[in-house]
Design an enzyme around this catalytic site. Structure first.
Site, PDB file in Angstrom:
ATOM      1  CE  LYS A   1      -4.306  -1.285   2.331  1.00  0.00           C
ATOM      2  NZ  LYS A   1      -5.077  -0.908   3.354  1.00  0.00           N
TER       3      LYS A   1
ATOM      4  CG  HIS B   1      -6.412   1.538  10.503  1.00  0.00           C
ATOM      5  ND1 HIS B   1      -6.128   0.576  11.536  1.00  0.00           N
ATOM      6  CD2 HIS B   1      -5.096   1.816   9.953  1.00  0.00           C
ATOM      7  CE1 HIS B   1      -4.821   0.308  11.565  1.00  0.00           C
ATOM      8  NE2 HIS B   1      -4.311   0.988  10.630  1.00  0.00           N
TER       9      HIS B   1
ATOM     10  CG  HIS C   1      -7.581   6.436   8.548  1.00  0.00           C
ATOM     11  ND1 HIS C   1      -7.792   5.745   7.372  1.00  0.00           N
ATOM     12  CD2 HIS C   1      -6.405   6.296   8.894  1.00  0.00           C
ATOM     13  CE1 HIS C   1      -6.697   4.849   7.154  1.00  0.00           C
ATOM     14  NE2 HIS C   1      -5.768   5.315   8.161  1.00  0.00           N
TER      15      HIS C   1
ATOM     16  CD  GLU D   1      -8.090  -2.352   2.245  1.00  0.00           C
ATOM     17  OE1 GLU D   1      -8.866  -1.541   2.604  1.00  0.00           O
ATOM     18  OE2 GLU D   1      -6.786  -2.325   2.743  1.00  0.00           O
TER      19      GLU D   1
END
Length: 370
Positions: A148, A253, A257, A242
């Site tokens: 990623k 997350h 985030h 993913e």
């Protein structure tokens, strides 16, 4: 690959994009850690102002025989610099030095350096090889592994990027000795996440060894990095891009985030936001009937022992829960504006699903109030 130095190897099985993760102490003193990697006329080491003075010379010496010339790009340090402007600094070096499509990029640093170097490698001349040399615990157990790559946008974290696999990941555990305590704790968040979503024996091991990890015990760190990489390798090997299973690695997350974007990138470290975010996700799991209060409290205790925040911040005093929800709708797992959460579907198992906004708001209010 054959070599004489002591290390452990975890392999990522992705067909012709497969590669090894090397884990050991002193790898930045072992040229053979880079045996078998592409040779080229030029290479570029991308690092930052904090890591460069510590490890740049060592890496330059190790790879000097593999490349005719080794250039360096030194970036500002911090999440707030994970931007287009900083990414262009890497491209400026590549273009100014006349680098070609065989040029090898080396990412020497933490997650920000690794993400941006990987993204630059994916884009430059439509793809050049790169090598991850992570120097933080967070990068060694998570961000350097799995391909990623991304930069941030003011409206959302890691929203602009690509899946692009490195040629190798070289984890020198000795680099962790120079980590500030806050950065060490941030990395432990990404270690801790693997237990509840995949391996409760590893969670029990982490609980028993958290003090040793905080004290930088080499044996404990080696096992934590290896087991974290093994779990991530198994998941990425099944779902590289993913489309399903890999999403479980984002436990905590979605909330995390939102914390980073809401406070401003760099105010809280990524691992700190994920730590608080995992507590919020565990509480949401409880309110949905997936785990009991005893599990949530056990998990909260572990997060606190790792030196991570267990209380989420207020990101907007006037409309805090709504602000969280707004930020979480700008998330890669969101579908048609519906927020998707990684939740604990019983200890050791994760599920990705939605939840009513009203219930999520209750969790936010509860966790911010502490």
């Amino acid at each position: 690959m054959t070599s004489m130095f002591a290390h452990e190897t975890v392999s990522i099985d992705l067909g012709d994009r497969s590669y090894d993760i090397l884990i050991g102490s002193g790898l930045l003193q072992e040229a053979s850690a880079f045996d078998g990697l592409p040779r080229s006329s030029s290479a570029v080491i991308v690092t930052n102002e904090t890591v460069g003075p510590l490890y740049l010379d060592a890496l330059q010496r190790l790879i000097a025989s593999r490349h005719h010339v080794v250039h360096v790009a030194v970036l500002k340090d911090g999440e707030s610099y994970k931007t287009w402007a900083t990414l262009n600094q890497i491209f400026d070096v590549l273009l100014d030095r006349g680098c070609d499509r065989k040029t090898v990029l080396y990412a020497l640093g933490g997650g920000v350096v690794g993400d941006m170097t990987g993204f630059a490698a994916a884009c430059y001349m439509r793809g050049v090889p790169f090598v991850q040399v992570p120097t933080t615990l967070l990068a060694q157990v998570d961000s350097s592994v799995g391909g990623k790559t991304a930069i941030n946008h003011p409206l959302g974290k890691n929203m602009i990027g690509a899946f692009y696999q490195p040629q190798r990941v070289v984890c020198d555990l000795q680099t962790l000795a120079t980590l500030p305590r806050r950065e060490l704790s941030a990395g432990l968040a990404e270690v801790i996440k693997y237990g509840p979503i995949h391996d409760m024996d590893f969670m029990a091991w982490t609980e028993a060894n958290i003090d040793a990890l905080m004290a930088l015990d080499t044996d404990a760190l080696a096992y934590a990095v290896r087991r974290s990489c093994e779990i991530k390798a198994a998941v990425v090997g099944q779902d590289e891009r993913e489309s399903g299973l890999r999403a479980i690695l984002n436990f905590g997350h979605t909330f995390g985030h939102a914390i980073e974007a809401g406070l401003g990138f760099g105010v809280w470290l990524h691992g700190e936001a994920v730590g608080a975010g995992m507590v919020m996700a565990a509480e949401l799991s409880r309110r949905l009937g997936l785990v009991d209060e005893a599990f949530v409290e056990r998990f909260r205790q572990l997060i606190g022992r790792a030196g991570l925040p267990v209380k989420a911040p207020v990101i907007d005093p006037a409309r805090n829960a709504q602000s969280y929800l707004d930020h979480m709708r700008v998330d890669k797992k969101a579908e048609a504006g519906d927020i998707r959460f990684v939740l604990i579907d019983g200890p050791g198992k994760a599920v990705v699903r939605g939840a009513p906004d009203a219930l999520v708001a209750e969790v936010i209010d509860h966790c911010c109030a502490g």
